[in-house]
Design a protein around this motif. Structure first.
Motif, PDB file in Angstrom:
ATOM      1  N   UNK A   1       0.732  -1.150  -0.210  1.00  0.00           N
ATOM      2  CA  UNK A   1       0.031   0.094  -0.012  1.00  0.00           C
ATOM      3  C   UNK A   1       0.957   1.443  -0.259  1.00  0.00           C
ATOM      4  N   UNK A   2       2.200   1.220   0.347  1.00  0.00           N
ATOM      5  CA  UNK A   2       2.910   2.350   0.299  1.00  0.00           C
ATOM      6  C   UNK A   2       3.651   2.526  -0.668  1.00  0.00           C
ATOM      7  N   UNK A   3       3.742   1.463  -1.951  1.00  0.00           N
ATOM      8  CA  UNK A   3       4.391   1.631  -2.996  1.00  0.00           C
ATOM      9  C   UNK A   3       3.909   2.985  -3.842  1.00  0.00           C
ATOM     10  N   UNK A   4       4.595   3.697  -4.301  1.00  0.00           N
ATOM     11  CA  UNK A   4       4.276   4.963  -5.303  1.00  0.00           C
ATOM     12  C   UNK A   4       4.201   6.232  -4.183  1.00  0.00           C
ATOM     13  N   UNK A   5       4.494   5.955  -3.013  1.00  0.00           N
ATOM     14  CA  UNK A   5       4.764   6.977  -2.265  1.00  0.00           C
ATOM     15  C   UNK A   5       6.215   7.115  -1.688  1.00  0.00           C
ATOM     16  N   UNK A   6       6.209   8.675  -1.240  1.00  0.00           N
ATOM     17  CA  UNK A   6       7.809   8.661  -0.531  1.00  0.00           C
ATOM     18  C   UNK A   6       8.219   7.708   0.588  1.00  0.00           C
ATOM     19  N   UNK A   7       6.996   7.276   1.104  1.00  0.00           N
ATOM     20  CA  UNK A   7       7.178   6.559   2.254  1.00  0.00           C
ATOM     21  C   UNK A   7       7.986   4.998   2.031  1.00  0.00           C
ATOM     22  N   UNK A   8       7.666   4.716   0.649  1.00  0.00           N
ATOM     23  CA  UNK A   8       8.236   3.286   0.257  1.00  0.00           C
ATOM     24  C   UNK A   8       9.680   3.693  -0.063  1.00  0.00           C
ATOM     25  N   UNK A   9      10.808   3.059   0.568  1.00  0.00           N
ATOM     26  CA  UNK A   9      12.112   2.947   0.429  1.00  0.00           C
ATOM     27  C   UNK A   9      12.280   1.795  -0.144  1.00  0.00           C
ATOM     28  N   UNK A  10      13.186   1.823  -1.360  1.00  0.00           N
ATOM     29  CA  UNK A  10      13.690   0.608  -2.061  1.00  0.00           C
ATOM     30  C   UNK A  10      15.047   0.832  -2.254  1.00  0.00           C
ATOM     31  N   UNK A  11      15.961  -0.075  -1.671  1.00  0.00           N
ATOM     32  CA  UNK A  11      17.247  -0.266  -1.571  1.00  0.00           C
ATOM     33  C   UNK A  11      17.779  -0.962  -3.142  1.00  0.00           C
ATOM     34  N   UNK A  12      18.828  -0.247  -3.642  1.00  0.00           N
ATOM     35  CA  UNK A  12      19.388  -0.855  -4.892  1.00  0.00           C
ATOM     36  C   UNK A  12      20.788  -1.167  -4.502  1.00  0.00           C
ATOM     37  N   UNK A  13      21.469  -2.425  -5.095  1.00  0.00           N
ATOM     38  CA  UNK A  13      22.970  -2.414  -5.253  1.00  0.00           C
ATOM     39  C   UNK A  13      23.069  -3.155  -6.741  1.00  0.00           C
ATOM     40  N   UNK A  14      24.424  -3.239  -7.188  1.00  0.00           N
ATOM     41  CA  UNK A  14      24.656  -3.932  -8.120  1.00  0.00           C
ATOM     42  C   UNK A  14      25.187  -3.019  -9.484  1.00  0.00           C
ATOM     43  N   UNK A  15      24.766  -3.258 -10.542  1.00  0.00           N
ATOM     44  CA  UNK A  15      25.286  -2.491 -11.939  1.00  0.00           C
ATOM     45  C   UNK A  15      25.002  -0.972 -11.757  1.00  0.00           C
ATOM     46  N   UNK A  16      25.973  -0.125 -11.718  1.00  0.00           N
ATOM     47  CA  UNK A  16      25.806   1.140 -11.596  1.00  0.00           C
ATOM     48  C   UNK A  16      25.373   1.736 -12.877  1.00  0.00           C
ATOM     49  N   UNK A  17      25.861   1.261 -14.098  1.00  0.00           N
ATOM     50  CA  UNK A  17      25.047   1.684 -15.240  1.00  0.00           C
ATOM     51  C   UNK A  17      23.570   1.480 -15.438  1.00  0.00           C
ATOM     52  N   UNK A  18      23.310   0.480 -14.967  1.00  0.00           N
ATOM     53  CA  UNK A  18      21.902  -0.191 -14.987  1.00  0.00           C
ATOM     54  C   UNK A  18      21.338   0.908 -14.288  1.00  0.00           C
ATOM     55  N   UNK A  19      21.523   0.940 -12.978  1.00  0.00           N
ATOM     56  CA  UNK A  19      20.923   2.024 -12.099  1.00  0.00           C
ATOM     57  C   UNK A  19      20.770   3.552 -12.631  1.00  0.00           C
ATOM     58  N   UNK A  20      21.984   3.916 -13.432  1.00  0.00           N
ATOM     59  CA  UNK A  20      21.785   5.332 -13.825  1.00  0.00           C
ATOM     60  C   UNK A  20      20.897   5.419 -14.844  1.00  0.00           C
ATOM     61  N   UNK A  21      20.693   4.483 -15.733  1.00  0.00           N
ATOM     62  CA  UNK A  21      19.901   4.376 -16.908  1.00  0.00           C
ATOM     63  C   UNK A  21      18.459   4.481 -16.451  1.00  0.00           C
ATOM     64  N   UNK A  22      18.013   3.699 -15.291  1.00  0.00           N
ATOM     65  CA  UNK A  22      16.748   3.613 -15.076  1.00  0.00           C
ATOM     66  C   UNK A  22      16.406   4.176 -13.780  1.00  0.00           C
ATOM     67  N   UNK A  23      17.270   4.992 -13.117  1.00  0.00           N
ATOM     68  CA  UNK A  23      16.739   5.492 -11.898  1.00  0.00           C
ATOM     69  C   UNK A  23      15.691   6.111 -12.025  1.00  0.00           C
ATOM     70  N   UNK A  24      15.300   6.961 -12.919  1.00  0.00           N
ATOM     71  CA  UNK A  24      14.073   7.777 -12.667  1.00  0.00           C
ATOM     72  C   UNK A  24      12.826   6.649 -13.263  1.00  0.00           C
ATOM     73  N   UNK A  25      12.812   5.731 -13.775  1.00  0.00           N
ATOM     74  CA  UNK A  25      11.852   4.742 -13.869  1.00  0.00           C
ATOM     75  C   UNK A  25      11.634   4.056 -12.476  1.00  0.00           C
ATOM     76  N   UNK A  26      12.760   3.675 -11.542  1.00  0.00           N
ATOM     77  CA  UNK A  26      12.646   3.086 -10.697  1.00  0.00           C
ATOM     78  C   UNK A  26      11.981   4.051  -9.606  1.00  0.00           C
ATOM     79  N   UNK A  27      12.324   5.392  -9.531  1.00  0.00           N
ATOM     80  CA  UNK A  27      11.882   6.386  -8.707  1.00  0.00           C
ATOM     81  C   UNK A  27      10.382   6.516  -8.527  1.00  0.00           C
TER      82      UNK A  27
END
Length: 312
Positions: free
Chosen positions: A145-171
């Protein structure tokens, strides 16, 4: 949270076209349990060309009704998007689902939001790399129920290139935190945060049980007394963290010797007929630290009894 999704101008798709000729990045969601369905719904509501797949196809019906594309074959789901989000029960299930179509993952970015361990994350990254895929591991610190709100915190690690490419999508899913290139960091921090949560829950249950022995309602005790006290105690955590980082545990207010002098909480629990099993392990650690000669330390010193020893 960044609410502007990343746009791609070189994707051959006629739907969702923008005035500048670009479109929203396509995304595929694998796994449509409670969390996976909410992730997919969020992408659909945000305007993404979203493809969904689940081992039980019926679970896709509602999302298809909202505008998602339902793939009957997982190979088609993978082919539909450069970004593949996996959210299933565990890593074994994820591997079982993806292994038959491993050759289709080359060139894809796979974001695994399945709960697991650091070792599992590293093994998954090694496997994904062998298939030619970029890999991000993730930990969702939220209920659906918190997804899509600022209260949902999602941690990521791994490919820096992948994160940089899709950061705004994941946000679009919540507040993103990228922890570094080691894929183990997201699950490690996920589980560390959950351990803190369950410790708090254990203290809450014990406190409410004690107060309730004399008729206090859990809701009244929690809002009027427990929450204000715990919020005040939260302000001490940064100082305790500093002590742990520096190794200087010199007591400033209440020493371990004083805190562990009597098992008052255990005694009152027994008298009131409440089990002290959520508190007892902490008290035993405090007492043991005093017995080892560190009675003049603050509570943070207890970490030395449980932490992994650093190599010199």
């Amino acid at each position: 949270m960044n609410t502007n999704p990343k746009r791609f101008s070189n994707v051959n798709h006629h739907d969702d076209a923008q005035s500048d000729g670009s479109i929203l990045a396509p995304v595929t969601v694998i796994g449509l349990g409670a969390m996976g369905s909410k992730l997919a719904r969020t992408f659909v509501n945000s305007g993404y060309d979203t493809t969904v797949w689940n081992r039980t196809p019926e679970k896709a019906a509602e999302l298809v009704g909202l505008g998602a594309s339902g793939a009957t074959e997982i190979a088609d789901a993978i082919a539909a998007s450069p970004l593949v989000i996996v959210c299933v029960l565990d890593y074994d299930v994820a591997r079982h689902i993806l292994e038959p179509i491993g050759d289709k993952l080359s060139g894809k970015v796979v974001v695994n939001l399945t709960n697991g361990t650091p070792e599992q994350a590293r093994n998954m990254e090694t496997w994904m790399s062998s298939l030619g895929a970029d890999y991000l591991d993730g930990g969702i610190m939220a209920v659906p129920s918190l997804i899509a709100t600022p209260h949902a915190v999602i941690l990521y690690s791994g490919s820096e290139t992948a994160y940089g490419t899709y950061e705004q999508v994941l946000d679009s899913l919540g507040t993103s935190h990228y922890l570094g290139p080691d894929p183990a960091l997201a699950p490690l921090n996920d589980l560390a945060l959950l351990s803190g949560m369950y410790g708090m829950f254990g203290g809450f249950i014990h406190a409410v049980a004690l107060a309730g022995t004399e008729g206090a309602k859990a809701s009244d005790f929690t809002t009027s007394l427990l929450m204000p006290f715990l919020q005040a105690m939260m302000s001490t955590l940064p100082e305790m963290a500093k002590q742990i980082d520096t190794g200087d545990y010199s007591a400033k207010d209440a020493s371990l010797a004083m805190q562990a002098a009597h098992d008052t909480i255990g005694e009152v629990s027994r008298v009131q007929g409440v089990s002290a099993e959520t508190f007892a392990p902490i008290f035993e650690l405090m007492k043991r630290r005093v017995e080892e000669g560190y009675g003049g330390d603050d509570f943070a010193s207890v970490i030395e009894l449980i932490r992994k020893r650093r190599s010199s």
